[in-house]
Design a protein around this motif. Structure first.
Motif, PDB file in Angstrom:
ATOM      1  N   GLY A  41       0.840  -1.188   0.000  1.00  0.00           N
ATOM      2  CA  GLY A  41       0.000   0.000   0.000  1.00  0.00           C
ATOM      3  C   GLY A  41       0.869   1.230   0.000  1.00  0.00           C
ATOM      4  O   GLY A  41       2.074   1.162  -0.279  1.00  0.00           O
ATOM      5  N   LYS A  42       0.286   2.351   0.328  1.00  0.00           N
ATOM      6  CA  LYS A  42       0.998   3.611   0.255  1.00  0.00           C
ATOM      7  C   LYS A  42       2.215   3.607   1.175  1.00  0.00           C
ATOM      8  O   LYS A  42       2.111   3.352   2.374  1.00  0.00           O
ATOM      9  N   GLY A  43       3.369   3.869   0.571  1.00  0.00           N
ATOM     10  CA  GLY A  43       4.605   3.954   1.333  1.00  0.00           C
ATOM     11  C   GLY A  43       5.334   2.647   1.517  1.00  0.00           C
ATOM     12  O   GLY A  43       6.495   2.635   1.962  1.00  0.00           O
ATOM     13  N   CYS A  44       4.725   1.512   1.179  1.00  0.00           N
ATOM     14  CA  CYS A  44       5.381   0.209   1.319  1.00  0.00           C
ATOM     15  C   CYS A  44       6.530   0.113   0.323  1.00  0.00           C
ATOM     16  O   CYS A  44       6.379   0.440  -0.857  1.00  0.00           O
ATOM     17  N   LYS A  45       7.679  -0.344   0.780  1.00  0.00           N
ATOM     18  CA  LYS A  45       8.861  -0.433  -0.080  1.00  0.00           C
ATOM     19  C   LYS A  45       8.948  -1.821  -0.712  1.00  0.00           C
ATOM     20  O   LYS A  45       8.896  -2.842  -0.004  1.00  0.00           O
ATOM     21  N   VAL A  46       9.111  -1.845  -2.033  1.00  0.00           N
ATOM     22  CA  VAL A  46       9.277  -3.093  -2.777  1.00  0.00           C
ATOM     23  C   VAL A  46      10.537  -2.973  -3.624  1.00  0.00           C
ATOM     24  O   VAL A  46      10.654  -2.054  -4.436  1.00  0.00           O
ATOM     25  N   ALA A  47      11.468  -3.885  -3.431  1.00  0.00           N
ATOM     26  CA  ALA A  47      12.749  -3.821  -4.138  1.00  0.00           C
ATOM     27  C   ALA A  47      12.713  -4.626  -5.434  1.00  0.00           C
ATOM     28  O   ALA A  47      12.028  -5.649  -5.518  1.00  0.00           O
ATOM     29  N   LEU A  48      13.460  -4.154  -6.409  1.00  0.00           N
ATOM     30  CA  LEU A  48      13.621  -4.861  -7.680  1.00  0.00           C
ATOM     31  C   LEU A  48      15.070  -5.305  -7.815  1.00  0.00           C
ATOM     32  O   LEU A  48      15.986  -4.475  -7.796  1.00  0.00           O
ATOM     33  N   LEU A  49      15.280  -6.602  -7.933  1.00  0.00           N
ATOM     34  CA  LEU A  49      16.602  -7.170  -8.179  1.00  0.00           C
ATOM     35  C   LEU A  49      16.520  -7.874  -9.528  1.00  0.00           C
ATOM     36  O   LEU A  49      16.343  -9.077  -9.617  1.00  0.00           O
ATOM     37  N   LEU A  50      16.605  -7.069 -10.602  1.00  0.00           N
ATOM     38  CA  LEU A  50      16.306  -7.553 -11.945  1.00  0.00           C
ATOM     39  C   LEU A  50      17.235  -6.933 -12.985  1.00  0.00           C
ATOM     40  O   LEU A  50      17.658  -5.780 -12.839  1.00  0.00           O
ATOM     41  N   PRO A  51      17.508  -7.668 -14.071  1.00  0.00           N
ATOM     42  CA  PRO A  51      18.140  -7.063 -15.241  1.00  0.00           C
ATOM     43  C   PRO A  51      17.045  -6.444 -16.113  1.00  0.00           C
ATOM     44  O   PRO A  51      15.861  -6.520 -15.778  1.00  0.00           O
ATOM     45  N   ASN A  52      17.423  -5.864 -17.233  1.00  0.00           N
ATOM     46  CA  ASN A  52      16.422  -5.350 -18.175  1.00  0.00           C
ATOM     47  C   ASN A  52      15.641  -6.523 -18.773  1.00  0.00           C
ATOM     48  O   ASN A  52      16.203  -7.380 -19.450  1.00  0.00           O
ATOM     49  N   CYS A  53      14.346  -6.546 -18.500  1.00  0.00           N
ATOM     50  CA  CYS A  53      13.468  -7.584 -19.008  1.00  0.00           C
ATOM     51  C   CYS A  53      12.040  -7.076 -18.839  1.00  0.00           C
ATOM     52  O   CYS A  53      11.819  -6.040 -18.201  1.00  0.00           O
ATOM     53  N   PRO A  54      11.045  -7.751 -19.398  1.00  0.00           N
ATOM     54  CA  PRO A  54       9.669  -7.266 -19.232  1.00  0.00           C
ATOM     55  C   PRO A  54       9.248  -7.090 -17.777  1.00  0.00           C
ATOM     56  O   PRO A  54       8.508  -6.170 -17.437  1.00  0.00           O
ATOM     57  N   TYR A  55       9.722  -7.976 -16.889  1.00  0.00           N
ATOM     58  CA  TYR A  55       9.344  -7.869 -15.480  1.00  0.00           C
ATOM     59  C   TYR A  55       9.823  -6.557 -14.854  1.00  0.00           C
ATOM     60  O   TYR A  55       9.164  -6.022 -13.961  1.00  0.00           O
ATOM     61  N   SER A  56      10.974  -6.059 -15.305  1.00  0.00           N
ATOM     62  CA  SER A  56      11.507  -4.836 -14.705  1.00  0.00           C
ATOM     63  C   SER A  56      10.637  -3.633 -15.033  1.00  0.00           C
ATOM     64  O   SER A  56      10.530  -2.700 -14.234  1.00  0.00           O
ATOM     65  N   VAL A  57       9.976  -3.631 -16.184  1.00  0.00           N
ATOM     66  CA  VAL A  57       9.052  -2.558 -16.553  1.00  0.00           C
ATOM     67  C   VAL A  57       7.703  -2.754 -15.858  1.00  0.00           C
ATOM     68  O   VAL A  57       7.147  -1.829 -15.261  1.00  0.00           O
ATOM     69  N   ILE A  58       7.185  -3.975 -15.936  1.00  0.00           N
ATOM     70  CA  ILE A  58       5.857  -4.260 -15.382  1.00  0.00           C
ATOM     71  C   ILE A  58       5.848  -4.112 -13.865  1.00  0.00           C
ATOM     72  O   ILE A  58       4.974  -3.445 -13.285  1.00  0.00           O
ATOM     73  N   ALA A  59       6.829  -4.699 -13.187  1.00  0.00           N
ATOM     74  CA  ALA A  59       6.866  -4.632 -11.723  1.00  0.00           C
ATOM     75  C   ALA A  59       7.093  -3.208 -11.243  1.00  0.00           C
ATOM     76  O   ALA A  59       6.487  -2.774 -10.260  1.00  0.00           O
ATOM     77  N   PHE A  60       7.949  -2.456 -11.913  1.00  0.00           N
ATOM     78  CA  PHE A  60       8.231  -1.074 -11.520  1.00  0.00           C
ATOM     79  C   PHE A  60       6.937  -0.269 -11.443  1.00  0.00           C
ATOM     80  O   PHE A  60       6.620   0.348 -10.418  1.00  0.00           O
ATOM     81  N   HIS A  61       6.159  -0.282 -12.524  1.00  0.00           N
ATOM     82  CA  HIS A  61       4.950   0.547 -12.561  1.00  0.00           C
ATOM     83  C   HIS A  61       3.800  -0.078 -11.777  1.00  0.00           C
ATOM     84  O   HIS A  61       2.908   0.649 -11.307  1.00  0.00           O
ATOM     85  N   ALA A  62       3.815  -1.393 -11.595  1.00  0.00           N
ATOM     86  CA  ALA A  62       2.793  -2.027 -10.766  1.00  0.00           C
ATOM     87  C   ALA A  62       2.972  -1.638  -9.305  1.00  0.00           C
ATOM     88  O   ALA A  62       1.990  -1.397  -8.580  1.00  0.00           O
ATOM     89  N   ILE A  63       4.212  -1.574  -8.849  1.00  0.00           N
ATOM     90  CA  ILE A  63       4.489  -1.155  -7.467  1.00  0.00           C
ATOM     91  C   ILE A  63       3.947   0.246  -7.229  1.00  0.00           C
ATOM     92  O   ILE A  63       3.293   0.514  -6.220  1.00  0.00           O
ATOM     93  N   LEU A  64       4.206   1.140  -8.181  1.00  0.00           N
ATOM     94  CA  LEU A  64       3.736   2.519  -8.034  1.00  0.00           C
ATOM     95  C   LEU A  64       2.208   2.582  -8.049  1.00  0.00           C
ATOM     96  O   LEU A  64       1.598   3.318  -7.269  1.00  0.00           O
ATOM     97  N   LYS A  65       1.587   1.809  -8.924  1.00  0.00           N
ATOM     98  CA  LYS A  65       0.129   1.832  -9.028  1.00  0.00           C
ATOM     99  C   LYS A  65      -0.528   1.244  -7.772  1.00  0.00           C
ATOM    100  O   LYS A  65      -1.643   1.635  -7.391  1.00  0.00           O
TER     101      LYS A  65
END
Length: 579
Positions: free
Chosen positions: A80-104
């Motif tokens: 939810g708002k303010g929750c931190k989610v880390a990305l440990l990823l190279p450039n791949c579809p997941y890095s785009v999808i997860a990035f904006h999903a976390i924000l949404k």
């Protein structure tokens, strides 16, 4: 909140007369949630390709749908708002999808460098108060996580399958042909398959984002001379910088460009200058998870990208590739160099070999990151970092008191203000106050504005050497050393000295097969450097330590260097004028 920021500036600015035609520096910059980039692109270009990963192409509508499903899946797991989610990823579809999903979902992205030491990653996960982490089912990532453990508040790891991101039949063959590379993760509550995250109708609960106040990304600085600090980048700041970059690319055609994504998205330059810029443009992102010159050249020839951002070492590797003439690179039109110095000769060679326009600029993590850039429609000055982007103010202040404004042409510390500047350093009020003294960001870089308002970078303030009362700029000395035809690379640092305060030490890398001696190099430097600029010690190396994006890590040359001062060492797009 969906407003805009209008720069409050009176009178003429140094760059007014030379600003690109059709661009107004004073145009208001919109304030919106960063994830709205995808929604806006989907509304404008729903059926246009958004991602290309080894031949698997996904449209903007499909990507937007995956983001919605991932966002709801994250919310169902407590994000939810303010929750931190880390990305440990190279450039791949997941890095785009997860990035904006976390924000949404209302969360904050914590970008992690997969190549960083486990101890550094554990500290960042703990320090950031990260609760979830997203990674790939590959052995290097599993092994890294095993070294990290479960620091701080980390309670679950979301594991994405590499095979699921590949097109048919690669998705079937990959687990068989690459079974040694595929990692098995425990089947328990702490490990969540990415597939399970998507198992919903894609209806995330709306989150009331305050763009100016809410952190979108917690970006740890490069820490090339000290301990990385968490930089708080807001939705408004990152969205503004993305739109500033889009405006600056005056020759770009929305919905028709193809962006080659080699720079890692976990780095602020790749995050804003490649990933989010491409989404704002409705461009197709051609994703490459690693830097391999042959693969890059093959991809340019087959996929025909039109926009490409890289670092000088990458451009140097391209122009020096043995069989470069076999490749057709004519699709490239607009290119940006960042991360380090771009020698004018390299700029000229790359443009001649490819026919592309190569622009150079300057930025830093604390500015989301882009501050200045040579224009794509106007004067491209080799040796400069260009004028400030729309809405960005660059001022030069005295090195003595760090507050007295300096006239054009006078060297001093570069200070920046604008909508893209950070909210501060995470849990470090003292460092924030020092970095933001006087109401603008003290970059810790030394430079000047010329008669056209173009910024020239001279050096890093913390790298300045004071030897016998004389100011010595390491980059100027490095540039002279590199003029020797048998020198491939060089780094200059200051060492403590009880009499002179500091002495100069040079680390040099000869060209392969070279028999250059120290005496020959000193003879070359004798009439090219002043007496007080001459290195007292010269050490030959086979290579110099570098960061992920190719910057020399001077702290690894002399680990006992003094602690860093704000701002950070993560200078994304910079070039010293003296090179």
């Amino acid at each position: 909140m969906d407003g805009s920021t209008t720069p409050a500036v009176r009178g003429d600015l140094p760059w007014d007369a030379s600003y690109p035609a059709g661009l107004d520096w004073r145009t208001p910059v919109p304030e919106r949630p960063l994830h709205s980039l995808v929604d806006e692109a989907c509304a404008a270009f729903p059926h246009h390709p958004c991602l290309d990963f080894y031949g698997r192409r996904t449209t903007y509508r499909q990507v937007a749908r995956l983001i919605d499903r991932a966002a709801r899946g994250l919310q169902d797991r407590g994000v939810g708002k303010g929750c931190k989610v880390a990305l440990l990823l190279p450039n791949c579809p997941y890095s785009v999808i997860a990035f904006h999903a976390i924000l949404k979902a209302g969360g904050t992205v914590v970008n992690l460098n997969p190549l960083a030491p486990a101890a550094e990653l554990a500290h960042q996960i703990d320090d950031s108060e990260t609760e979830l982490l997203v990674t790939l089912d590959l052995v290097p990532f599993r092994d890294k996580l095993a070294q990290i453990g479960w620091p701080g508040r980390l309670r679950a790891v979301v594991v994405a399958r590499m095979a699921d991101a590949l097109p048919f039949p690669k998705n079937w063959l990959y687990p068989l042909l690459k079974r040694r590379d595929v990692a098995r993760f425990p089947e328990d509550e702490r490990h969540v398959p990415f597939r399970r995250l998507l198992a919903n109708r894609g209806d995330p609960r709306p989150v009331a984002v305050e763009p100016r106040a809410d952190a979108a990304v917690l970006q740890y600085t490069g820490g090339t001379t000290g301990v990385p600090k968490g930089t708080v980048l807001t939705h408004a700041g990152l969205y503004a910088n993305t739109m500033q970059c889009r405006r600056w690319f005056t020759g770009a055609d929305p919905g028709r460009e193809r962006v080659l994504a080699v720079l890692p998205f976990f780095h602020v330059f790749g995050m804003t200058g490649v990933m989010n810029f491409a989404l704002a443009l409705g461009a197709e992102l051609i994703l490459l998870p690693r830097v391999d010159v042959r693969e890059i050249l093959d991809t340019v020839q087959r996929k025909r990208p039109t926009i490409f951002s890289g670092v000088p070492r990458l451009f140097q590797a391209i122009v020096g590739f043995p069989r470069l003439s076999r490749y057709d690179l004519s699709s490239l039109r607009l290119c940006v160099s960042g991360g380090d110095s771009l020698p004018p000769l390299l700029l000229e060679r790359f443009q001649k070999l490819t026919g592309a326009y190569l622009a150079e600029g300057y930025g830093l993590t604390e500015a989301s990151p882009v501050v200045t850039c040579n224009p794509f429609d106007g004067l491209n000055k080799p040796g400069s970092a260009g004028p400030p982007l729309p809405g960005t103010m660059v001022e030069i202040v005295s090195l003595d008191d760090r507050c007295t404004p300096q006239p054009q042409g006078r060297v001093g510390e570069i200070c920046v203000s604008g909508p893209q500047v950070m909210a501060g350093y995470w849990k470090d009020a003292a460092a924030t106050a020092e970095a933001m003294a006087g109401g603008h960001l003290h970059t810790g870089d030394i430079g000047f504005l010329d008669e056209d308002g173009y910024l020239h970078i001279v050096d890093r303030l913390k790298d300045l050497i004071v030897a016998g009362g004389q100011h010595v700029y390491p980059r100027a000395v490095e540039a002279v050393i590199k003029r020797h035809p048998l020198i491939a690379d060089a780094a200059v640092v200051g060492e403590p000295d009880p009499v002179r305060g500091q002495t100069i030490r040079a680390f040099v890398v000869p060209q392969p097969g070279s028999t250059l001696s120290e005496a020959e190099l000193r003879a070359f430097l004798a009439d090219r450097l002043s007496r007080f600029e001459q290195p007292q010690r010269i050490e030959f190396r086979t290579a110099l330590p570098t960061s992920t994006i190719g910057k020399i890590l001077k702290r690894d040359l002399i680990p006992e260097r003094p602690p860093e001062k704000p701002g950070s060492d993560d200078r994304e797009i910079s070039r010293p004028a003296t090179r």
